[in-house]
Design an enzyme around this catalytic site. Structure first.
Site, PDB file in Angstrom:
ATOM      1  CG  HIS A  82     -16.878  -0.974  65.737  1.00  0.00           C
ATOM      2  ND1 HIS A  82     -16.563  -1.558  64.534  1.00  0.00           N
ATOM      3  CD2 HIS A  82     -17.679   0.068  65.444  1.00  0.00           C
ATOM      4  CE1 HIS A  82     -17.155  -0.883  63.556  1.00  0.00           C
ATOM      5  NE2 HIS A  82     -17.848   0.106  64.091  1.00  0.00           N
ATOM      6  CD  GLU A  83     -19.935   2.293  67.841  1.00  0.00           C
ATOM      7  OE1 GLU A  83     -19.796   3.494  67.551  1.00  0.00           O
ATOM      8  OE2 GLU A  83     -20.394   1.458  67.047  1.00  0.00           O
ATOM      9  CG  HIS A  86     -16.358   5.081  64.962  1.00  0.00           C
ATOM     10  ND1 HIS A  86     -15.708   4.880  63.765  1.00  0.00           N
ATOM     11  CD2 HIS A  86     -17.310   4.124  65.038  1.00  0.00           C
ATOM     12  CE1 HIS A  86     -16.242   3.846  63.144  1.00  0.00           C
ATOM     13  NE2 HIS A  86     -17.219   3.366  63.896  1.00  0.00           N
ATOM     14  CD  GLU A 124     -18.479   2.275  60.602  1.00  0.00           C
ATOM     15  OE1 GLU A 124     -18.094   1.544  61.546  1.00  0.00           O
ATOM     16  OE2 GLU A 124     -19.206   3.259  60.799  1.00  0.00           O
TER      17      GLU A 124
END
Length: 158
Positions: A82-83, A86, A124
Protein backbone atom coordinates in the site's frame (compact mmCIF):
# COMPACT_ATOMS: atom_id res chain seq x y z
CA UNK A 1 9.96 -16.66 10.09
CA UNK A 2 7.71 -13.70 10.82
CA UNK A 3 8.93 -10.37 12.10
CA UNK A 4 8.35 -10.07 15.82
CA UNK A 5 7.33 -6.84 17.53
CA UNK A 6 10.83 -6.45 18.96
CA UNK A 7 12.29 -6.62 15.42
CA UNK A 8 10.88 -3.23 14.49
CA UNK A 9 12.70 -0.01 13.75
CA UNK A 10 13.17 2.53 16.51
CA UNK A 11 12.30 6.24 16.17
CA UNK A 12 15.00 8.09 14.26
CA UNK A 13 16.20 5.05 12.33
CA UNK A 14 16.37 5.18 8.55
CA UNK A 15 17.32 2.60 5.97
CA UNK A 16 17.22 1.57 2.33
CA UNK A 17 15.03 -1.29 1.11
CA UNK A 18 16.30 -4.82 1.56
CA UNK A 19 16.75 -7.17 -1.41
CA UNK A 20 13.69 -9.08 -0.19
CA UNK A 21 11.58 -5.93 -0.07
CA UNK A 22 12.66 -4.98 -3.59
CA UNK A 23 11.64 -8.44 -4.82
CA UNK A 24 8.31 -8.11 -3.01
CA UNK A 25 7.73 -4.66 -4.55
CA UNK A 26 8.72 -5.83 -8.02
CA UNK A 27 6.02 -8.51 -7.81
CA UNK A 28 3.48 -5.68 -8.10
CA UNK A 29 5.32 -2.70 -9.64
CA UNK A 30 8.03 -4.35 -11.74
CA UNK A 31 10.66 -1.75 -12.64
CA UNK A 32 8.24 1.19 -12.45
CA UNK A 33 9.90 2.35 -9.21
CA UNK A 34 13.54 3.41 -8.76
CA UNK A 35 14.08 0.88 -5.98
CA UNK A 36 17.53 2.07 -4.90
CA UNK A 37 16.19 5.57 -4.16
CA UNK A 38 13.53 4.52 -1.62
CA UNK A 39 14.14 5.06 2.09
CA UNK A 40 12.26 3.84 5.15
CA UNK A 41 12.18 6.23 8.12
CA UNK A 42 10.76 5.53 11.57
CA UNK A 43 9.37 8.73 13.08
CA UNK A 44 8.28 9.13 16.69
CA UNK A 45 4.68 8.17 17.47
CA UNK A 46 2.62 10.91 15.82
CA UNK A 47 -0.96 11.10 14.52
CA UNK A 48 -0.60 8.80 11.49
CA UNK A 49 0.32 5.19 10.79
CA UNK A 50 2.52 5.62 7.73
CA UNK A 51 2.79 8.05 4.84
CA UNK A 52 4.91 9.05 1.86
CA UNK A 53 5.31 12.83 2.18
CA UNK A 54 8.23 13.34 -0.22
CA UNK A 55 7.73 10.61 -2.80
CA UNK A 56 10.78 8.46 -2.07
CA UNK A 57 10.65 8.12 1.72
CA UNK A 58 8.08 6.01 3.51
CA UNK A 59 7.64 7.49 7.00
CA UNK A 60 6.22 5.22 9.69
CA UNK A 61 4.83 6.61 12.93
CA UNK A 62 2.16 4.76 14.96
CA UNK A 63 2.82 1.71 12.81
CA UNK A 64 6.40 0.59 13.53
CA UNK A 65 8.37 -0.40 10.43
CA UNK A 66 9.83 -3.88 10.17
CA UNK A 67 13.57 -4.18 9.55
CA UNK A 68 12.59 -6.31 6.54
CA UNK A 69 8.99 -6.40 5.33
CA UNK A 70 9.72 -9.43 3.16
CA UNK A 71 10.08 -11.42 6.40
CA UNK A 72 6.95 -9.91 7.97
CA UNK A 73 3.37 -11.16 8.21
CA UNK A 74 1.13 -11.14 5.13
CA UNK A 75 -0.77 -8.24 6.74
CA UNK A 76 2.44 -6.19 7.07
CA UNK A 77 3.53 -7.09 3.54
CA UNK A 78 0.16 -5.94 2.21
CA UNK A 79 0.40 -2.58 3.95
CA UNK A 80 3.97 -2.20 2.76
CA UNK A 81 2.66 -2.62 -0.82
CA UNK A 82 0.00 0.00 0.00
CA UNK A 83 2.74 2.48 0.96
CA UNK A 84 4.85 1.53 -2.07
CA UNK A 85 1.85 2.48 -4.20
CA UNK A 86 2.25 6.06 -3.00
CA UNK A 87 5.92 5.96 -4.01
CA UNK A 88 4.81 4.67 -7.43
CA UNK A 89 2.17 7.42 -7.70
CA UNK A 90 4.73 10.12 -6.91
CA UNK A 91 7.11 8.64 -9.49
CA UNK A 92 4.31 9.01 -12.05
CA UNK A 93 3.94 12.71 -11.25
CA UNK A 94 1.15 12.67 -8.66
CA UNK A 95 1.50 15.49 -6.13
CA UNK A 96 0.61 13.36 -3.11
CA UNK A 97 -0.22 16.17 -0.66
CA UNK A 98 -2.72 17.65 -3.12
CA UNK A 99 -4.15 14.27 -4.10
CA UNK A 100 -4.61 13.39 -0.43
CA UNK A 101 -7.06 16.28 -0.11
CA UNK A 102 -9.41 14.21 -2.29
CA UNK A 103 -8.89 11.14 -0.12
CA UNK A 104 -9.44 12.04 3.52
CA UNK A 105 -10.89 9.93 6.32
CA UNK A 106 -11.30 6.18 6.70
CA UNK A 107 -13.84 6.12 3.85
CA UNK A 108 -11.09 7.20 1.44
CA UNK A 109 -9.70 3.66 1.62
CA UNK A 110 -12.98 1.97 0.64
CA UNK A 111 -13.89 1.29 -2.94
CA UNK A 112 -16.56 -0.54 -4.88
CA UNK A 113 -15.18 -2.42 -7.89
CA UNK A 114 -17.06 -0.58 -10.62
CA UNK A 115 -14.68 0.87 -13.17
CA UNK A 116 -11.81 -1.39 -14.25
CA UNK A 117 -9.66 1.74 -14.76
CA UNK A 118 -7.21 2.44 -11.94
CA UNK A 119 -7.29 6.20 -12.57
CA UNK A 120 -11.01 6.24 -11.62
CA UNK A 121 -10.04 5.78 -7.97
CA UNK A 122 -8.42 8.16 -5.47
CA UNK A 123 -4.83 7.59 -4.30
CA UNK A 124 -5.84 5.58 -1.23
CA UNK A 125 -8.20 3.33 -3.20
CA UNK A 126 -5.46 2.77 -5.77
CA UNK A 127 -3.15 1.74 -2.94
CA UNK A 128 -5.81 -0.61 -1.60
CA UNK A 129 -6.29 -2.12 -5.06
CA UNK A 130 -2.51 -2.77 -5.23
CA UNK A 131 -2.59 -4.27 -1.71
CA UNK A 132 -5.54 -6.49 -2.57
CA UNK A 133 -3.81 -7.58 -5.78
CA UNK A 134 -0.69 -8.51 -3.83
CA UNK A 135 -2.79 -10.53 -1.37
CA UNK A 136 -4.72 -12.25 -4.19
CA UNK A 137 -1.50 -13.20 -6.00
CA UNK A 138 -0.20 -14.65 -2.72
CA UNK A 139 -3.38 -16.72 -2.30
CA UNK A 140 -4.61 -14.59 0.60
CA UNK A 141 -7.70 -12.43 0.89
CA UNK A 142 -9.75 -10.36 3.25
CA UNK A 143 -13.44 -9.65 3.54
CA UNK A 144 -14.76 -7.47 0.74
CA UNK A 145 -11.73 -7.96 -1.50
CA UNK A 146 -12.68 -8.06 -5.20
CA UNK A 147 -11.89 -11.04 -7.40
CA UNK A 148 -8.32 -11.58 -8.55
CA UNK A 149 -9.54 -11.23 -12.14
CA UNK A 150 -10.98 -7.75 -11.50
CA UNK A 151 -7.85 -6.71 -9.60
CA UNK A 152 -5.55 -7.90 -12.40
CA UNK A 153 -7.64 -6.16 -15.07
CA UNK A 154 -7.80 -2.92 -13.10
CA UNK A 155 -4.07 -2.96 -12.29
CA UNK A 156 -3.26 -3.62 -15.97
CA UNK A 157 -5.10 -0.38 -16.87
CA UNK A 158 -2.40 1.74 -15.19
Amino acid sequence: MLVEKQDRMKPGQSRALTAGEIALGRSVFGDEIAWSRIRIFQAPRLGFGAMVPIGRTIVFSKWRAAHDFSAASMWDKGWFVHELTHVWQAARGVFLAGAKLGALGKGAYCYTPKSPKLRAYNIECQAEIARHLFLARAGASEEGQPSKQWLEETWASR
